[in-house]
Design a protein around this motif. Structure first.
Motif, PDB file in Angstrom:
ATOM      1  N   HIS A  36       8.796  25.937 -68.162  1.00 37.47           N
ATOM      2  CA  HIS A  36       8.989  26.527 -69.707  1.00 37.47           C
ATOM      3  C   HIS A  36      10.488  26.559 -69.954  1.00 37.47           C
ATOM      4  O   HIS A  36      11.034  27.101 -70.740  1.00 37.47           O
ATOM      5  N   ARG A  37      11.424  26.109 -68.842  1.00 33.53           N
ATOM      6  CA  ARG A  37      12.769  25.998 -68.866  1.00 33.53           C
ATOM      7  C   ARG A  37      13.325  27.472 -69.278  1.00 33.53           C
ATOM      8  O   ARG A  37      14.137  27.635 -70.132  1.00 33.53           O
ATOM      9  N   LEU A  38      12.792  28.157 -68.455  1.00 35.55           N
ATOM     10  CA  LEU A  38      13.290  29.624 -68.706  1.00 35.55           C
ATOM     11  C   LEU A  38      14.784  29.752 -67.875  1.00 35.55           C
ATOM     12  O   LEU A  38      14.937  28.996 -66.900  1.00 35.55           O
ATOM     13  N   SER A  76       0.485  35.444 -70.332  1.00 32.39           N
ATOM     14  CA  SER A  76       0.688  35.443 -71.735  1.00 32.39           C
ATOM     15  C   SER A  76       1.922  36.504 -72.065  1.00 32.39           C
ATOM     16  O   SER A  76       2.532  36.326 -72.997  1.00 32.39           O
ATOM     17  N   LEU A  79       5.413  35.370 -70.407  1.00 30.76           N
ATOM     18  CA  LEU A  79       6.046  34.414 -71.354  1.00 30.76           C
ATOM     19  C   LEU A  79       6.324  34.765 -72.814  1.00 30.76           C
ATOM     20  O   LEU A  79       7.441  34.480 -73.010  1.00 30.76           O
ATOM     21  N   VAL A  84       8.866  32.697 -74.865  1.00 35.42           N
ATOM     22  CA  VAL A  84       8.075  31.380 -75.419  1.00 35.42           C
ATOM     23  C   VAL A  84       7.162  31.574 -76.434  1.00 35.42           C
ATOM     24  O   VAL A  84       6.320  32.303 -76.421  1.00 35.42           O
ATOM     25  N   PRO A  85       7.195  30.639 -77.474  1.00 32.58           N
ATOM     26  CA  PRO A  85       6.114  30.822 -78.631  1.00 32.58           C
ATOM     27  C   PRO A  85       5.106  30.471 -78.197  1.00 32.58           C
ATOM     28  O   PRO A  85       4.648  29.459 -77.536  1.00 32.58           O
ATOM     29  N   PRO A  87       2.524  31.628 -76.336  1.00 31.29           N
ATOM     30  CA  PRO A  87       2.217  31.101 -74.775  1.00 31.29           C
ATOM     31  C   PRO A  87       0.891  30.936 -74.750  1.00 31.29           C
ATOM     32  O   PRO A  87       0.180  31.638 -74.939  1.00 31.29           O
ATOM     33  N   ALA A  92      -0.892  28.648 -68.241  1.00 33.59           N
ATOM     34  CA  ALA A  92       0.168  29.054 -67.293  1.00 33.59           C
ATOM     35  C   ALA A  92      -0.473  29.592 -66.120  1.00 33.59           C
ATOM     36  O   ALA A  92       0.177  29.379 -64.928  1.00 33.59           O
TER      37      ALA A  92
END
Length: 237
Positions: A36-38, A76, A79, A84-85, A87, A92
């Motif tokens: 998720h490129r967190l 959920s 994220l 994260v839109p 999620p 996940a």
């Protein structure tokens, strides 16, 4: 001063006492962060994840969700909190669990410790505040299940640690009185304070070397130090 009854049983926590749950968790979170490129720091992500576990565990213990449902809800929320839109908690969960399970491993010295306890004639139990379906699988995966006499998970006790009934259930499973048992674990609240209040002895596994709330409580930084602390002979250890 009255003499303590002879030690007959050792009750151990599982996660981050015998099983390296922190390392597995970090592996799972790293996989999520990459997917998720967190951008949050690993320690911050770990702390946020732990906070969601604490918030959701009561729902699991009450039977409102099962283990899988708890994970989906956890990821959920995690994220979503991280921006994260929409999620996908299911996806996940699958991603996290794959990386988490791949990293399953015992903590150094766990098997040697359990063998030493059994060689000394002590009864051994694992007392853990999580569900049997997960904890029994972990214990078997790292080949420690043959070295314990009893595994008590959240379904097996009237209430989770630090409720006194949790420790008393473990003692009953081993056929010993609380005063004949010692609880060993990394959580001060769950494995030390709760056990002492329930009439057991306690040893704190304090790997980071934090200051103990009560310096009179014995502690070890590694599992290798426990046999000597319990007074086991070198032959037993």
């Amino acid at each position: 001063m009255p003499t303590l009854p002879a030690l007959q049983a050792v009750i151990l926590d599982l996660d981050d006492t015998l099983f390296d749950d922190a390392a597995c968790t970090r592996a799972g979170l790293q996989a999520l962060a990459a997917a998720h490129r967190l951008t949050c720091a690993p320690d911050d992500l770990f702390a946020r994840h732990a906070a969601h576990i604490r918030a959701i565990d009561p729902l699991l213990f009450q039977g409102d969700v099962d283990a899988h449902g708890a994970r989906v809800l956890r990821f959920s929320r995690l994220l979503g909190d991280l921006g994260v839109p929409a999620p996908d908690g299911e996806a996940a969960t699958r991603l996290y669990r794959a990386a988490y399970r791949q990293a399953w491993a015992p903590l150094e010295g766990a098997a040697d410790l359990l063998r030493a306890l059994r060689a000394a004639g002590l009864k051994v139990a694992v007392l853990t505040n999580y569900v049997r379906a997960v904890q029994a699988e972990k214990l078997a995966h790292v080949d420690l299940h043959r070295l314990v006499d009893a595994l008590l998970c959240v379904e097996d006790m009237p209430a989770p640690k630090p409720d006194p009934r949790a420790y008393h259930a473990a003692c009953a499973a081993l056929g010993v009185a609380p005063a004949q048992a010692v609880m060993v674990g990394d959580s001060w609240a769950n494995d030390v304070a709760g056990a002492l209040a329930a009439g057991l002895r306690a040893v704190w596994v304090n790997r980071p070397g934090h200051r103990a709330p009560d310096p009179a409580v014995p502690q070890v930084q590694t599992l290798a130090g426990l046999p000597a602390l319990l007074g086991l002979s070198p032959a037993s250890a």
